[in-house]
Scaffold this motif. Structure first.
Motif, PDB file in Angstrom:
ATOM      1  N   MET B   1     -32.497  21.329   8.242  1.00  0.00           N
ATOM      2  CA  MET B   1     -32.847  20.020   7.786  1.00  0.00           C
ATOM      3  C   MET B   1     -32.010  19.089   9.081  1.00  0.00           C
ATOM      4  O   MET B   1     -30.798  19.290   9.395  1.00  0.00           O
ATOM      5  CB  MET B   1     -31.850  19.803   6.773  1.00  0.00           C
ATOM      6  N   PHE B   2     -32.932  18.202   9.532  1.00  0.00           N
ATOM      7  CA  PHE B   2     -32.415  17.374  10.496  1.00  0.00           C
ATOM      8  C   PHE B   2     -31.758  15.962   9.910  1.00  0.00           C
ATOM      9  O   PHE B   2     -32.297  15.447   8.854  1.00  0.00           O
ATOM     10  CB  PHE B   2     -33.475  16.687  11.554  1.00  0.00           C
ATOM     11  N   LEU B   3     -30.716  15.604  10.515  1.00  0.00           N
ATOM     12  CA  LEU B   3     -30.278  14.307  10.076  1.00  0.00           C
ATOM     13  C   LEU B   3     -30.933  13.161  10.570  1.00  0.00           C
ATOM     14  O   LEU B   3     -31.962  13.270  11.530  1.00  0.00           O
ATOM     15  CB  LEU B   3     -28.931  13.798  10.719  1.00  0.00           C
ATOM     16  N   SER B   4     -31.413  11.776   9.884  1.00  0.00           N
ATOM     17  CA  SER B   4     -32.057  10.799  10.328  1.00  0.00           C
ATOM     18  C   SER B   4     -31.433  10.294  11.486  1.00  0.00           C
ATOM     19  O   SER B   4     -30.276  10.414  11.661  1.00  0.00           O
ATOM     20  CB  SER B   4     -32.305  10.043   9.185  1.00  0.00           C
ATOM     21  N   ASP B   5     -32.218   9.453  12.545  1.00  0.00           N
ATOM     22  CA  ASP B   5     -31.648   8.923  13.495  1.00  0.00           C
ATOM     23  C   ASP B   5     -30.374   7.979  13.273  1.00  0.00           C
ATOM     24  O   ASP B   5     -29.541   8.006  14.117  1.00  0.00           O
ATOM     25  CB  ASP B   5     -32.788   8.142  14.264  1.00  0.00           C
ATOM     26  N   PHE B  22     -24.035  14.815  18.036  1.00  0.00           N
ATOM     27  CA  PHE B  22     -24.856  15.335  19.155  1.00  0.00           C
ATOM     28  C   PHE B  22     -25.647  16.695  18.817  1.00  0.00           C
ATOM     29  O   PHE B  22     -26.665  16.870  19.567  1.00  0.00           O
ATOM     30  CB  PHE B  22     -24.026  15.246  20.386  1.00  0.00           C
ATOM     31  N   SER B  23     -25.001  17.449  18.228  1.00  0.00           N
ATOM     32  CA  SER B  23     -25.562  18.870  17.856  1.00  0.00           C
ATOM     33  C   SER B  23     -26.906  18.452  17.011  1.00  0.00           C
ATOM     34  O   SER B  23     -27.823  19.154  17.476  1.00  0.00           O
ATOM     35  CB  SER B  23     -24.523  19.445  16.991  1.00  0.00           C
ATOM     36  N   HIS B  24     -26.684  17.662  16.158  1.00  0.00           N
ATOM     37  CA  HIS B  24     -27.973  17.252  15.492  1.00  0.00           C
ATOM     38  C   HIS B  24     -29.122  16.657  16.278  1.00  0.00           C
ATOM     39  O   HIS B  24     -30.181  16.879  16.149  1.00  0.00           O
ATOM     40  CB  HIS B  24     -27.564  16.479  14.315  1.00  0.00           C
ATOM     41  N   LYS B  28     -32.672  18.045  16.814  1.00  0.00           N
ATOM     42  CA  LYS B  28     -33.829  17.324  16.566  1.00  0.00           C
ATOM     43  C   LYS B  28     -35.198  17.319  17.618  1.00  0.00           C
ATOM     44  O   LYS B  28     -36.177  17.230  17.184  1.00  0.00           O
ATOM     45  CB  LYS B  28     -33.331  16.113  16.002  1.00  0.00           C
ATOM     46  N   TYR B  29     -34.545  16.778  18.861  1.00  0.00           N
ATOM     47  CA  TYR B  29     -35.296  16.459  19.847  1.00  0.00           C
ATOM     48  C   TYR B  29     -35.400  17.416  20.969  1.00  0.00           C
ATOM     49  O   TYR B  29     -36.153  17.084  21.809  1.00  0.00           O
ATOM     50  CB  TYR B  29     -34.552  15.022  20.496  1.00  0.00           C
ATOM     51  N   LYS B  30     -34.744  18.593  21.122  1.00  0.00           N
ATOM     52  CA  LYS B  30     -34.910  19.445  22.207  1.00  0.00           C
ATOM     53  C   LYS B  30     -36.307  20.119  22.590  1.00  0.00           C
ATOM     54  O   LYS B  30     -36.552  20.194  23.651  1.00  0.00           O
ATOM     55  CB  LYS B  30     -33.911  20.653  22.049  1.00  0.00           C
ATOM     56  N   GLU B  31     -36.904  20.256  21.521  1.00  0.00           N
ATOM     57  CA  GLU B  31     -38.389  21.068  21.597  1.00  0.00           C
ATOM     58  C   GLU B  31     -39.392  19.681  22.131  1.00  0.00           C
ATOM     59  O   GLU B  31     -40.112  20.049  22.886  1.00  0.00           O
ATOM     60  CB  GLU B  31     -38.903  21.505  20.307  1.00  0.00           C
ATOM     61  N   LYS B  32     -39.160  18.675  21.544  1.00  0.00           N
ATOM     62  CA  LYS B  32     -40.001  17.525  21.997  1.00  0.00           C
ATOM     63  C   LYS B  32     -39.920  17.051  23.397  1.00  0.00           C
ATOM     64  O   LYS B  32     -40.981  16.796  24.013  1.00  0.00           O
ATOM     65  CB  LYS B  32     -39.729  16.318  21.019  1.00  0.00           C
ATOM     66  N   VAL B  33     -38.428  16.876  23.834  1.00  0.00           N
ATOM     67  CA  VAL B  33     -38.329  16.494  25.044  1.00  0.00           C
ATOM     68  C   VAL B  33     -38.630  17.600  26.008  1.00  0.00           C
ATOM     69  O   VAL B  33     -39.155  17.312  26.955  1.00  0.00           O
ATOM     70  CB  VAL B  33     -36.724  16.217  25.093  1.00  0.00           C
ATOM     71  N   TYR B  72     -35.272   7.715  19.260  1.00  0.00           N
ATOM     72  CA  TYR B  72     -36.270   9.050  20.056  1.00  0.00           C
ATOM     73  C   TYR B  72     -36.980   8.110  21.346  1.00  0.00           C
ATOM     74  O   TYR B  72     -37.252   8.832  22.219  1.00  0.00           O
ATOM     75  CB  TYR B  72     -37.287   9.368  19.067  1.00  0.00           C
ATOM     76  N   THR B  73     -37.176   6.697  21.121  1.00  0.00           N
ATOM     77  CA  THR B  73     -37.925   6.031  22.289  1.00  0.00           C
ATOM     78  C   THR B  73     -36.969   6.060  23.495  1.00  0.00           C
ATOM     79  O   THR B  73     -37.486   6.067  24.647  1.00  0.00           O
ATOM     80  CB  THR B  73     -38.520   4.911  22.132  1.00  0.00           C
ATOM     81  N   TRP B  74     -35.609   5.826  23.118  1.00  0.00           N
ATOM     82  CA  TRP B  74     -34.574   5.842  24.072  1.00  0.00           C
ATOM     83  C   TRP B  74     -34.584   7.077  24.719  1.00  0.00           C
ATOM     84  O   TRP B  74     -34.513   7.340  26.022  1.00  0.00           O
ATOM     85  CB  TRP B  74     -33.132   5.489  23.745  1.00  0.00           C
ATOM     86  N   ILE B  75     -34.640   8.207  23.867  1.00  0.00           N
ATOM     87  CA  ILE B  75     -34.363   9.686  24.678  1.00  0.00           C
ATOM     88  C   ILE B  75     -35.621  10.063  25.508  1.00  0.00           C
ATOM     89  O   ILE B  75     -35.404  10.393  26.623  1.00  0.00           O
ATOM     90  CB  ILE B  75     -34.202  10.587  23.510  1.00  0.00           C
ATOM     91  N   TYR B  76     -36.727   9.601  24.830  1.00  0.00           N
ATOM     92  CA  TYR B  76     -38.170   9.906  25.768  1.00  0.00           C
ATOM     93  C   TYR B  76     -38.157   9.134  27.058  1.00  0.00           C
ATOM     94  O   TYR B  76     -38.532   9.419  28.096  1.00  0.00           O
ATOM     95  CB  TYR B  76     -39.384   9.803  24.952  1.00  0.00           C
TER      96      TYR B  76
END
Lengths: 143, 182
Positions: B1-5, B22-24, B28-33, B72-76
């Motif tokens: 279960m992911f936490l919301s942004d 940061f762990s969450h 949440k984003y490791k695979e997408k990135v 997520y746009t910031w991370i991408y």
């Protein structure tokens, strides 16, 4: 979902062939890769967090610290400037006091006496110079 | 279960909760990135290094994130910029005329491809690599990551109109490269 439909409709308009092509990943990773990736990232961020450089960087990034540093810098510079100006005005006051209150004859006597004790050679030269340039009548009058 | 942004952001601003947040975020984003980067760099080892660098940058700069854009746009955006920097460094190293990094990337597709992959999908990946950098980024984010133009505009800092034109050109070129016989 809305995005997905919108993207599919857009693709249908640009290229039907690409639209009907099933999306499939051609690369793969090992089963535990993403768990290991997370662990490596955390190990790196953990070591960064506990390094001095990280603390220094986070201090620089902190807005309050930055503002405090600028205020401190301004205070130091203005204090130094103020002290310097105070010193200059004090020495100016002393100079003005001397010029307005001390007798010029007294001052020249003091200078002649003090300079003449410095060096015997220059002392003689200096006295000769005075004798050459000063009016004889004035010396006789003084004596 | 992911936490919301927003929950991740809220936790990050609570003292002592940063690592939990940061762990969450990483989960949440490791695979997408990873997949955004892999589509551009092809090589797994390069992707692995750049993905780690992206998350380290996220960690270091998190206090600067002002929530004016989506998390997520910031991370991408960081991921795309890291890819561009990595490719530029590689290209500048291969400035000798006999060695072309684009050709090396195309060769890497064959080396790194899963054995079960169809020929048409390999062709698609190679066609994407032959696009200009900007079109490549737009195509990957739109076609593979299924992002909206608004999000891609935020990531690439480009107008939506320009993005639509880039995507259109990219799709047309890819169609030509994979479906039209030589």
């Amino acid at each position: 979902m809305e995005n997905k439909n919108e993207i599919q409709n857009e693709l249908q308009e640009i290229s039907r062939k690409l639209k009907i092509l099933e999306k499939k990943e051609i690369f793969s990773v090992s089963e535990n890769y993403f768990t290991e990736l997370k662990e490596s990232i955390h190990a790196k961020t953990h070591s960064k967090r506990h390094s001095n450089l990280y603390y220094f960087k986070s201090l620089i990034l902190n807005r309050t610290v930055r503002i405090s540093f600028v205020v401190f810098l301004i205070t130091v510079v203005s204090t130094i400037t103020f002290i310097k100006l105070q010193k200059e005005s004090a020495s100016q006051k002393v100079e003005n006091y001397i010029l307005s209150n001390i007798d010029s004859d007294l001052m020249s006597d003091y200078l002649i006496n003090n300079i003449s004790t410095d060096n015997s050679k220059t002392d003689t030269e200096f006295n000769d110079n005075i004798l050459e340039n000063i009016d004889e009548n004035l010396i006789i009058e003084e004596l | 279960m992911f936490l919301s942004d927003s929950e991740i952001l809220r936790n990050f601003n609570i003292k002592g909760q940063e690592e939990y947040a940061f762990s969450h975020l990483t989960n949440k984003y490791k695979e997408k990135v990873y997949w955004i980067i892999r589509k551009m760099l092809i090589d797994h080892e390069d992707t692995n290094d750049v993905t780690q660098d992206v998350f380290i940058k996220v960690w270091i700069n998190f206090s600067k994130f002002r929530a004016e854009s989506q998390l997520y746009t910031w991370i991408y955006r960081i991921a795309v910029n890291e890819c561009i920097n990595f490719l530029n460094k590689k290209k500048s190293r291969f400035f000798l005329p006999l060695i072309n990094y684009e050709k090396q990337l195309l060769a890497k597709v064959d080396e790194s491809t899963d054995l079960t992959a169809d020929d048409i999908h390999v062709k698609l990946q190679k066609a994407v690599l032959q696009l200009p950098e900007k079109q490549q980024i737009v195509f990957n984010l739109r076609y593979f990551q299924e992002l909206s133009y608004e999000d891609i505009a935020e990531i690439t800092k480009t107008s939506i109109g320009a993005l639509k034109a880039s995507y259109h050109h990219a799709v047309k070129k890819i169609e030509k490269l994979i479906f039209v016989p030589d």
